[in-house]
Design a protein around this motif. Sequence first.
Motif, mmCIF file in Angstrom:
data_model
loop_
_atom_site.group_PDB
_atom_site.id
_atom_site.type_symbol
_atom_site.label_atom_id
_atom_site.label_comp_id
_atom_site.label_asym_id
_atom_site.label_seq_id
_atom_site.Cartn_x
_atom_site.Cartn_y
_atom_site.Cartn_z
ATOM 1 N N ILE A 161 -15.000 -55.184 58.225
ATOM 2 C CA ILE A 161 -14.990 -55.863 56.930
ATOM 3 C C ILE A 161 -15.308 -54.847 55.834
ATOM 4 C CG2 ILE A 161 -16.196 -57.556 55.494
ATOM 5 C CD1 ILE A 161 -16.548 -59.281 57.964
ATOM 6 N N ALA A 162 -16.316 -54.016 56.089
ATOM 7 C CA ALA A 162 -16.681 -52.992 55.103
ATOM 8 C C ALA A 162 -15.546 -52.001 54.901
ATOM 9 C CB ALA A 162 -17.944 -52.269 55.567
ATOM 10 N N ARG A 163 -14.854 -51.647 55.993
ATOM 11 C CA ARG A 163 -13.728 -50.713 55.885
ATOM 12 C C ARG A 163 -12.617 -51.298 55.014
ATOM 13 N NH1 ARG A 163 -12.390 -47.054 59.866
ATOM 14 N NH2 ARG A 163 -13.489 -48.309 61.423
ATOM 15 N N ALA A 164 -12.454 -52.636 55.108
ATOM 16 C CA ALA A 164 -11.374 -53.284 54.370
ATOM 17 C C ALA A 164 -11.684 -53.416 52.883
ATOM 18 C CB ALA A 164 -11.078 -54.660 54.973
ATOM 19 N N ILE A 165 -12.944 -53.743 52.523
ATOM 20 C CA ILE A 165 -13.234 -54.042 51.117
ATOM 21 C C ILE A 165 -13.994 -52.922 50.402
ATOM 22 C CG2 ILE A 165 -13.271 -56.487 51.638
ATOM 23 C CD1 ILE A 165 -16.283 -56.471 51.420
ATOM 24 N N GLY A 166 -14.716 -52.078 51.156
ATOM 25 C CA GLY A 166 -15.517 -51.031 50.526
ATOM 26 C C GLY A 166 -14.707 -50.069 49.673
ATOM 27 N N PRO A 167 -13.628 -49.464 50.238
ATOM 28 C CA PRO A 167 -12.846 -48.525 49.417
ATOM 29 C C PRO A 167 -12.246 -49.174 48.172
ATOM 30 C CG PRO A 167 -12.355 -48.218 51.738
ATOM 31 C CD PRO A 167 -13.196 -49.457 51.647
ATOM 32 N N ALA A 168 -11.791 -50.438 48.301
ATOM 33 C CA ALA A 168 -11.194 -51.110 47.142
ATOM 34 C C ALA A 168 -12.225 -51.347 46.049
ATOM 35 C CB ALA A 168 -10.581 -52.433 47.589
ATOM 36 N N VAL A 169 -13.421 -51.818 46.447
ATOM 37 C CA VAL A 169 -14.478 -52.053 45.461
ATOM 38 C C VAL A 169 -14.913 -50.732 44.830
ATOM 39 C CG1 VAL A 169 -16.833 -52.884 45.132
ATOM 40 C CG2 VAL A 169 -15.262 -54.144 46.617
ATOM 41 N N GLY A 170 -15.098 -49.708 45.662
ATOM 42 C CA GLY A 170 -15.487 -48.405 45.133
ATOM 43 C C GLY A 170 -14.456 -47.839 44.177
ATOM 44 N N GLY A 171 -13.174 -47.970 44.536
ATOM 45 C CA GLY A 171 -12.125 -47.475 43.653
ATOM 46 C C GLY A 171 -12.104 -48.194 42.324
ATOM 47 N N ALA A 172 -12.334 -49.505 42.323
ATOM 48 C CA ALA A 172 -12.340 -50.265 41.067
ATOM 49 C C ALA A 172 -13.501 -49.837 40.165
ATOM 50 C CB ALA A 172 -12.424 -51.751 41.379
ATOM 51 N N ILE A 173 -14.675 -49.623 40.775
ATOM 52 C CA ILE A 173 -15.839 -49.196 39.967
ATOM 53 C C ILE A 173 -15.591 -47.816 39.370
ATOM 54 C CG2 ILE A 173 -18.287 -48.591 40.065
ATOM 55 C CD1 ILE A 173 -18.610 -50.718 42.234
ATOM 56 N N ILE A 174 -14.988 -46.926 40.154
ATOM 57 C CA ILE A 174 -14.685 -45.590 39.640
ATOM 58 C C ILE A 174 -13.707 -45.673 38.474
ATOM 59 C CG2 ILE A 174 -13.610 -43.369 40.199
ATOM 60 C CD1 ILE A 174 -14.561 -43.821 43.093
ATOM 61 N N ALA A 175 -12.694 -46.546 38.622
ATOM 62 C CA ALA A 175 -11.659 -46.648 37.592
ATOM 63 C C ALA A 175 -12.215 -47.196 36.279
ATOM 64 C CB ALA A 175 -10.517 -47.536 38.090
ATOM 65 N N TYR A 176 -13.119 -48.158 36.354
ATOM 66 C CA TYR A 176 -13.592 -48.826 35.130
ATOM 67 C C TYR A 176 -14.921 -48.263 34.632
ATOM 68 C CZ TYR A 176 -9.934 -52.329 35.681
ATOM 69 O OH TYR A 176 -8.717 -52.961 35.775
ATOM 70 N N TYR A 177 -15.689 -47.631 35.505
ATOM 71 C CA TYR A 177 -17.008 -47.136 35.086
ATOM 72 C C TYR A 177 -17.156 -45.668 35.461
ATOM 73 C CZ TYR A 177 -17.882 -52.100 34.439
ATOM 74 O OH TYR A 177 -17.799 -53.405 34.029
ATOM 75 N N SER A 178 -17.840 -45.384 36.576
ATOM 76 C CA SER A 178 -18.090 -43.999 36.978
ATOM 77 C C SER A 178 -18.460 -43.960 38.453
ATOM 78 C CB SER A 178 -19.220 -43.404 36.140
ATOM 79 O OG SER A 178 -19.715 -42.212 36.722
ATOM 80 N N ALA A 179 -18.162 -42.817 39.089
ATOM 81 C CA ALA A 179 -18.573 -42.646 40.486
ATOM 82 C C ALA A 179 -20.083 -42.720 40.611
ATOM 83 C CB ALA A 179 -18.069 -41.306 41.025
ATOM 84 N N GLY A 180 -20.792 -42.369 39.541
ATOM 85 C CA GLY A 180 -22.247 -42.422 39.590
ATOM 86 C C GLY A 180 -22.770 -43.811 39.879
ATOM 87 N N TRP A 181 -22.113 -44.832 39.332
ATOM 88 C CA TRP A 181 -22.566 -46.205 39.588
ATOM 89 C C TRP A 181 -22.311 -46.611 41.041
ATOM 90 C CZ3 TRP A 181 -25.983 -48.069 36.613
ATOM 91 C CH2 TRP A 181 -26.005 -47.758 35.257
ATOM 92 N N VAL A 182 -21.284 -46.050 41.646
ATOM 93 C CA VAL A 182 -21.056 -46.320 43.072
ATOM 94 C C VAL A 182 -22.221 -45.769 43.892
ATOM 95 C CG1 VAL A 182 -19.560 -45.834 45.051
ATOM 96 C CG2 VAL A 182 -18.555 -46.320 42.818
ATOM 97 N N PHE A 183 -22.657 -44.544 43.568
ATOM 98 C CA PHE A 183 -23.776 -43.950 44.285
ATOM 99 C C PHE A 183 -25.057 -44.764 44.083
ATOM 100 C CE2 PHE A 183 -21.365 -39.855 43.145
ATOM 101 C CZ PHE A 183 -20.525 -40.004 44.239
ATOM 102 N N MET A 184 -25.263 -45.260 42.869
ATOM 103 C CA MET A 184 -26.450 -46.067 42.596
ATOM 104 C C MET A 184 -26.431 -47.365 43.409
ATOM 105 S SD MET A 184 -28.272 -44.316 40.442
ATOM 106 C CE MET A 184 -29.383 -45.483 39.653
ATOM 107 N N LEU A 185 -25.263 -48.008 43.481
ATOM 108 C CA LEU A 185 -25.147 -49.244 44.266
ATOM 109 C C LEU A 185 -25.360 -48.969 45.746
ATOM 110 C CD1 LEU A 185 -22.112 -50.995 42.524
ATOM 111 C CD2 LEU A 185 -24.508 -51.741 42.511
ATOM 112 N N ASN A 186 -24.879 -47.825 46.222
ATOM 113 C CA ASN A 186 -25.104 -47.470 47.622
ATOM 114 C C ASN A 186 -26.594 -47.286 47.892
ATOM 115 O OD1 ASN A 186 -24.331 -46.786 50.285
ATOM 116 N ND2 ASN A 186 -24.410 -44.613 49.797
#
Length: 550
Positions: A161-186
Amino acid sequence: MTPPIAPAPPKPTLLTPFMYAVFRAIWIAGLVSNVGTWMQNVAGVWLVTTLTTSALLVALMQAATSLPAFLLSMPAGALADLIDRRKLLLCTQAFMAVVATALGVLTLTGGISALGVLGFTFLLGMGAALNSPIWQTVTVELVPRTALPFAITLNGVSNNIARAIGPAVGGAIIAYYSAGWVFMLNGASFLATWAVVYFWKREATVTSGPAEHFIGALRAGLRYVQYSPAIYGVLVRTFAFSFGTAAMWGLVSVVIARKLNLSSGHYGVMLSWLGAGAVTGAFLMGRAGERLSFNQRVLLGVLAFAGTNTALALVTQIYVLYGVMFFSGIAWLMVMTSFSTTVQLSVPKWVQARVISVYMLVFQAGMSVGSLTWGQLADYTSIEIALLAAAGWMLASALLALPFPMRPAEGLDLAPAEHWPDPDADNNIDPDDGPVVVMIEYQVEPADWPAFRAAAEQLKRLRLRDGALRAGVFSDIARPTIITEFFYVATWGEHQRQHHRFTKEDLAVEAQVRQFHSGPEEPRVTHFLAFPNTSNVEIATPMQTLEGQR
C-alpha cells in the motif's frame, strides 16, 4: 454422562490479527511510516537530481539506502536477540525521526547539498537496517502462532500500500511545496511509530543461562542457520528467487522508456498495478492457505515470474503489461510471505532475529547481484535477451523444490524442553572457562548399530546447531557394545545455554537415539572441563572430570 465436546476454535482469517489491539496499532503505525519512507525515497532522489548534474551522485542514492543493510543486518539481528526489542525500537525510531527532521530543516533553509542528502540518506539507511530485523520479530509476540501467517501477510500488504501511494503523495508535495516538507512529514511518521511502541506494555522475557556476548551471539546465529536444513533450504530458494526477479525490478523502467517509448507516468502506473496485485493477493491467501502448501505457493510464484520476465521481453501493448504486473504483484506477495512465515515459524525465540537478519541479507544480496547481472547483460546484448535469460533462470530455479523443499512448520513446538538437570559441578566455575567436552555412554547391540548411527547423526546436527564446535560417536575397542557420543563446546557458559536451546521438538530426535540403549541404567553422562582453566584454545592437557547429569 458424557461432558459436551467444546467447539473447535474458529479458523484464523486475514482479519484475525486485527483483533489484537497492539498488533492493530503497530500495523497502522507501520503503514504510516512505510508511506513516509517511500515519500522520502522519491524526495531524496529528486532533490539530488536538482542539486547536481552528476549522474554518479544520483545513482549513489540507491547505494546509500542499501549499503547499510549489508553492513548492519547481522549485528542488528544479534542485538535484537540480546537486548529488549521494545527499547531497541524506541531507539531506532527516535534516531530516524531526528535524522529525517534535520534533513527537512536544512532543506527548507537552503543549507543542504547533494553530498549532504547522500549522508543523511545513509544515516536513515543505518536506522532502517537496525530496525528491520527487530520489527519483523515483534509480530511473533503480538499474535498467536496460528494467526502468524496472516499477520505476516498483512505486513506485506502494508509495504505494498505504501509503495502504491507513497511516491505519488511525495511527488505531489514536491511539486506544490518542497522536498523539505516531505522530509519533515517522514520525521513525524517515525515519531508516531515511536509513540505507539512507547505505550506497548511488552511482557518481560526471562533469559535462561549466562548472557551471550555479542560476537558469540553472531556466531551462534550463523551456526544455527548452517545446521538447520529447513532454514538453509529457504535461504537457497530466496536467493534464487530474488536473483531472478531482480530483472523485473531493475529493467521495467528501461522497458517503458526505451522499448515502448512511454513516459515516466506509465512507469508509475506499472508500479501501482504491481502494488494493487499484492494487496489483492493478500485477500486470496486465505483460500490458498487451505489448498496450497508454502512449497506449492513458492513454486507457483516462481513460474509466474518466469512469465512476467517473458512478457516484459516480448509484449508491446502497455495495457497487457498492466495486467501482467497485477498478477506479478499477487505472485510476489505469495512467495515473500511464504518465505518469511516459514523462517519465523521454524526458529525458536532465542535466535529468531539473527536468523531473520540472515534471511534479509540473502534476499538483498540476490536483488543486488541480480540487478547487476541482468543490467550488464542488457547492455552487452539487449533488454529482450536479458529478460528472457532471467525467465529461463526462474524456470530452472523451480527445480530447487526437489532438493530444497519448503517444510511445514506450523505444528512445530519450539519451546525449551528444559529436561536436562544441571550437572553436579563446582559452583565457582566461571562461564568463560573452557573448553568443555560432554560424553554420553550408551550400550548398543551390534544388530542396532546401523539404525543407531543414523539416529546419532541427526542428534549430532542438533548439538552443532545449539553450540557445539565438534560432535561425533566412538566405540570402545575393548567393549564394542559401549558407544560414546561426545560434543565439544567452547565454554562452560555456552554449554549451559545449550541446556535451554534444546526444544520440545528436539526431544523426538534424542528419544530415537536413546531407544537403542540396552543397559540396565540410563546412559551415563560425563562432563570434562579443561584443566588448568585456560582461554578457549585447544590444548593437550589433563582434564578435570565433572560427573553428573546434563
